[in-house]
Write a protein that holds these residues in place. Structure first.
Motif, PDB file in Angstrom:
ATOM      1  N   THR A 208      41.651 -29.878 -65.252  1.00  0.00           N
ATOM      2  CA  THR A 208      42.735 -30.807 -65.553  1.00  0.00           C
ATOM      3  C   THR A 208      42.252 -32.248 -65.483  1.00  0.00           C
ATOM      4  O   THR A 208      41.280 -32.572 -64.779  1.00  0.00           O
ATOM      5  CB  THR A 208      43.921 -30.650 -64.579  1.00  0.00           C
ATOM      6  OG1 THR A 208      43.533 -31.110 -63.265  1.00  0.00           O
ATOM      7  CG2 THR A 208      44.394 -29.207 -64.509  1.00  0.00           C
ATOM      8  N   ILE A 209      42.940 -33.086 -66.214  1.00  0.00           N
ATOM      9  CA  ILE A 209      42.727 -34.533 -66.168  1.00  0.00           C
ATOM     10  C   ILE A 209      44.057 -35.182 -65.798  1.00  0.00           C
ATOM     11  O   ILE A 209      45.088 -34.893 -66.414  1.00  0.00           O
ATOM     12  CB  ILE A 209      42.231 -35.080 -67.515  1.00  0.00           C
ATOM     13  CG1 ILE A 209      40.849 -34.488 -67.861  1.00  0.00           C
ATOM     14  CG2 ILE A 209      42.167 -36.607 -67.484  1.00  0.00           C
ATOM     15  CD1 ILE A 209      40.369 -34.855 -69.256  1.00  0.00           C
ATOM     16  N   THR A 210      44.035 -36.035 -64.791  1.00  0.00           N
ATOM     17  CA  THR A 210      45.225 -36.776 -64.377  1.00  0.00           C
ATOM     18  C   THR A 210      44.968 -38.256 -64.626  1.00  0.00           C
ATOM     19  O   THR A 210      43.964 -38.805 -64.164  1.00  0.00           O
ATOM     20  CB  THR A 210      45.554 -36.532 -62.898  1.00  0.00           C
ATOM     21  OG1 THR A 210      45.780 -35.132 -62.692  1.00  0.00           O
ATOM     22  CG2 THR A 210      46.781 -37.304 -62.461  1.00  0.00           C
ATOM     23  N   GLU A 211      45.869 -38.885 -65.361  1.00  0.00           N
ATOM     24  CA  GLU A 211      45.722 -40.292 -65.720  1.00  0.00           C
ATOM     25  C   GLU A 211      46.896 -41.106 -65.181  1.00  0.00           C
ATOM     26  O   GLU A 211      47.930 -40.553 -64.824  1.00  0.00           O
ATOM     27  CB  GLU A 211      45.629 -40.424 -67.244  1.00  0.00           C
ATOM     28  CG  GLU A 211      44.373 -39.761 -67.794  1.00  0.00           C
ATOM     29  CD  GLU A 211      44.429 -39.415 -69.271  1.00  0.00           C
ATOM     30  OE1 GLU A 211      43.354 -39.265 -69.868  1.00  0.00           O
ATOM     31  OE2 GLU A 211      45.549 -39.267 -69.827  1.00  0.00           O
ATOM     32  N   PHE A 212      46.695 -42.414 -65.125  1.00  0.00           N
ATOM     33  CA  PHE A 212      47.721 -43.339 -64.623  1.00  0.00           C
ATOM     34  C   PHE A 212      48.016 -43.130 -63.132  1.00  0.00           C
ATOM     35  O   PHE A 212      49.173 -43.182 -62.717  1.00  0.00           O
ATOM     36  CB  PHE A 212      49.028 -43.197 -65.407  1.00  0.00           C
ATOM     37  CG  PHE A 212      49.132 -44.090 -66.609  1.00  0.00           C
ATOM     38  CD1 PHE A 212      48.539 -45.335 -66.641  1.00  0.00           C
ATOM     39  CD2 PHE A 212      49.853 -43.682 -67.720  1.00  0.00           C
ATOM     40  CE1 PHE A 212      48.641 -46.150 -67.748  1.00  0.00           C
ATOM     41  CE2 PHE A 212      49.974 -44.494 -68.838  1.00  0.00           C
ATOM     42  CZ  PHE A 212      49.362 -45.728 -68.856  1.00  0.00           C
ATOM     43  N   ILE A 213      46.991 -42.888 -62.329  1.00  0.00           N
ATOM     44  CA  ILE A 213      47.202 -42.906 -60.882  1.00  0.00           C
ATOM     45  C   ILE A 213      47.075 -44.350 -60.405  1.00  0.00           C
ATOM     46  O   ILE A 213      46.639 -45.231 -61.146  1.00  0.00           O
ATOM     47  CB  ILE A 213      46.216 -41.998 -60.127  1.00  0.00           C
ATOM     48  CG1 ILE A 213      44.771 -42.502 -60.305  1.00  0.00           C
ATOM     49  CG2 ILE A 213      46.338 -40.549 -60.595  1.00  0.00           C
ATOM     50  CD1 ILE A 213      43.762 -41.812 -59.404  1.00  0.00           C
ATOM     51  N   TYR A 214      47.443 -44.572 -59.159  1.00  0.00           N
ATOM     52  CA  TYR A 214      47.182 -45.859 -58.517  1.00  0.00           C
ATOM     53  C   TYR A 214      46.746 -45.585 -57.085  1.00  0.00           C
ATOM     54  O   TYR A 214      47.517 -45.040 -56.290  1.00  0.00           O
ATOM     55  CB  TYR A 214      48.398 -46.780 -58.520  1.00  0.00           C
ATOM     56  CG  TYR A 214      48.123 -48.070 -57.777  1.00  0.00           C
ATOM     57  CD1 TYR A 214      47.294 -49.041 -58.337  1.00  0.00           C
ATOM     58  CD2 TYR A 214      48.632 -48.287 -56.504  1.00  0.00           C
ATOM     59  CE1 TYR A 214      47.003 -50.204 -57.652  1.00  0.00           C
ATOM     60  CE2 TYR A 214      48.351 -49.461 -55.818  1.00  0.00           C
ATOM     61  CZ  TYR A 214      47.533 -50.412 -56.388  1.00  0.00           C
ATOM     62  OH  TYR A 214      47.230 -51.560 -55.704  1.00  0.00           O
ATOM     63  N   VAL A 215      45.505 -45.962 -56.766  1.00  0.00           N
ATOM     64  CA  VAL A 215      44.939 -45.740 -55.434  1.00  0.00           C
ATOM     65  C   VAL A 215      44.937 -47.074 -54.694  1.00  0.00           C
ATOM     66  O   VAL A 215      44.154 -47.977 -55.029  1.00  0.00           O
ATOM     67  CB  VAL A 215      43.508 -45.173 -55.508  1.00  0.00           C
ATOM     68  CG1 VAL A 215      42.996 -44.819 -54.116  1.00  0.00           C
ATOM     69  CG2 VAL A 215      43.456 -43.953 -56.427  1.00  0.00           C
ATOM     70  N   ALA A 216      45.804 -47.215 -53.728  1.00  0.00           N
ATOM     71  CA  ALA A 216      45.925 -48.479 -52.994  1.00  0.00           C
ATOM     72  C   ALA A 216      44.603 -48.851 -52.333  1.00  0.00           C
ATOM     73  O   ALA A 216      43.802 -47.984 -51.955  1.00  0.00           O
ATOM     74  CB  ALA A 216      47.033 -48.368 -51.950  1.00  0.00           C
TER      75      ALA A 216
END
Length: 248
Positions: A208-216
């Motif tokens: 799987t590919i997950t896009e549009f994350i945000y890692v603080a």
């Protein structure tokens, strides 16, 4: 609450009371993150005849219609069905939800007019580590990543060689804080997508590919357990909520 997870014959303890959510929520309106030339998502009360689905307007319940595209408007997880003629559903292909993950921070390097993530950078960050999932945070890493309008901006992306390297490392789940692992305008080549899912060989249906994350920025690079859950949509992609847990 402390839980014990068994991975590669070893027991790992995580504190379930301290989740580190790396998803971007969906909001109606122009302040929502956006890509791929679509209008902003909308969340509005359903209207039919004299009915308005809003308690403040006299309805017994709030009853909203929601319009969005998972690839354009929200943290989402996709399977190889994103690029295949045959239908593949993320809801059918993703059957496990806990993975050992490595969080890395990468400064995309300049190549011509583009900023890219290369295999060399990933090799340096991963070394001899073996992980099922890789979480890539790019820098600069500002809070506005959660509301950026990416269309026509040529964001950073992964080179094909980087995706091939991740296959060598047996990374099955790739998570990035970008709208795509590929170049915004590449005439449909989608080199990184095709490479990561091994479309020229035996397709990796489990990947799987997950896009549009945000890692603080408060989340340090290192090893975590990842809980990767998707909304049960029978679609190539679905909104998702990846959550990290520190290993105690």
């Amino acid at each position: 609450m402390i839980a014990t997870l068994k991975y590669n014959s070893r027991n790992h303890k995580i504190d379930l009371s301290k989740p580190l959510d790396i998803s971007i929520p969906l909001r109606g309106g122009e302040g929502n993150v956006n890509a791929w030339y679509l209008n902003a998502p909308t969340i509005t009360p359903h209207q039919e005849d004299d009915f308005i689905g809003k308690v403040s307007e006299g309805a017994p319940v709030n009853f909203n219609d929601i319009w969005f595209n998972p690839h354009s408007h929200v943290t989402h997880t996709e399977c190889l069905g994103h690029i295949t003629e045959d239908f593949h559903s993320i809801n059918q292909n993703l059957k496990r939800f806990f993975f050992l993950a490595e969080v890395i921070t990468v400064a995309p390097e300049k190549r011509g007019e583009d900023f890219v993530i290369s295999a060399k950078q990933l090799k340096y960050a991963l070394g001899n580590k073996k992980r099922e999932a890789l979480v890539i945070r790019t820098i600069p890493n500002m809070n506005n990543k959660r509301s950026l309008q990416y269309s026509h901006t040529n964001p950073p992306y992964l080179l094909e060689e980087a995706a091939n390297y991740l296959i060598e490392k047996e990374v099955d789940h790739l998570l990035v804080d970008l709208p795509s692992v590929d170049k915004e305008k590449d005439d449909g080549a989608l080199l990184a997508h095709n490479a990561f899912w091994n479309m020229s060989g035996k397709p990796r249906t489990n990947a799987t590919i997950t896009e549009f994350i945000y890692v603080a920025n408060t989340i340090e690079d290192g090893c975590y357990f990842l809980n990767l859950h998707v909304a049960p949509f029978e679609n190539d992609a679905s909104p998702s909520r990846p959550v990290l847990y520190k290993i105690l």
